[in-house]
Scaffold this active site. Sequence first.
Site, PDB file in Angstrom:
ATOM      1  NE  ARG A 180      -3.413   0.047   2.842  1.00  0.00           N
ATOM      2  CZ  ARG A 180      -3.966   0.230   4.048  1.00  0.00           C
ATOM      3  NH1 ARG A 180      -3.964  -0.767   4.936  1.00  0.00           N
ATOM      4  NH2 ARG A 180      -4.497   1.380   4.372  1.00  0.00           N
ATOM      5  CB  CYS A 239      -1.457   3.813   9.647  1.00  0.00           C
ATOM      6  SG  CYS A 239      -2.848   4.311  10.684  1.00  0.00           S
TER       7      CYS A 239
END
Length: 290
Positions: A180, A239
Amino acid sequence: MSDREKNFVSTEWLAAHLDDPAVAIVDGSWHLPGAGRDAHKEYLDTHIPGAAFFDIDAISDISNPLPHMLPAAKAFAEAVGGLGISETQTIVVYDSVGLSSAPRVWWTFRLMGAPDVVILDGGLPAWLAGKRPTTSGGAKPAPRRFNATFNAAMVRDMAQVREGTSAGTMQLVDARPPGRFIGEAPEPRPWVKSGHIPGSVNLASGDIVADGRLKDPAAIRSAFDAAGIDLDKPIVTSCGSGVNAAVLTLALETIGVPVERSALYDGSWTEWGSRSDTEIATGPAGKSSR
């Protein structure tokens, strides 16, 4: 007492304090969208006796379209007071994975002024492995007064992150998995672009967790060193939506970096990657794009 001992309690300790009115037990379980798990339903099925369920999505700034952003201190105090929790208690947080969302709840209570917040080492899996008692159904605690004091030093917003990364005055550490971060794996929220914030570095939260527990201090230091992080300089964790970033924040405090010097970017990548006015980097080299 080591920093690890200040932030964790064992299942043995909690078992001995289940009926202690000075201890509040909190199930802080949460799962990513698309994970196919319902944290609240799982809580109703099985939880530690006396535990209240802390709904990360509900105890948040519900006026903000971003997921589970920090609520105002007054709203937080009302919500957790309704769960029977006071800032004067020892607050023990756990989650159903072992060490996943519990650090976010730990961080939130700390930011709101609770001085004694700890995490159950190994979480619910360790509790179950020890064949300790569980119960089902919803808890009905007597309300308590929670006096909340918002510590702004522990959190950063988008403007601060943009300024800090551009000026090089902060080290931004992204806790998402590498796929990601580099933009090769899709985000769990389909409206969010792939990639990362220019200038940030990647240290996946899973790299400092083993078997549902935080790794030892030497392994944590080694991981931050390998990511190129100077522990003596300001650090901001990030995050997808501010949950796993707290695992890094917890790890940093465990090795002696106080939470006030390792602030968390609350909006994280969901905020940055959903806008049209932010630069996005992809690939290991961090090629920027609009």
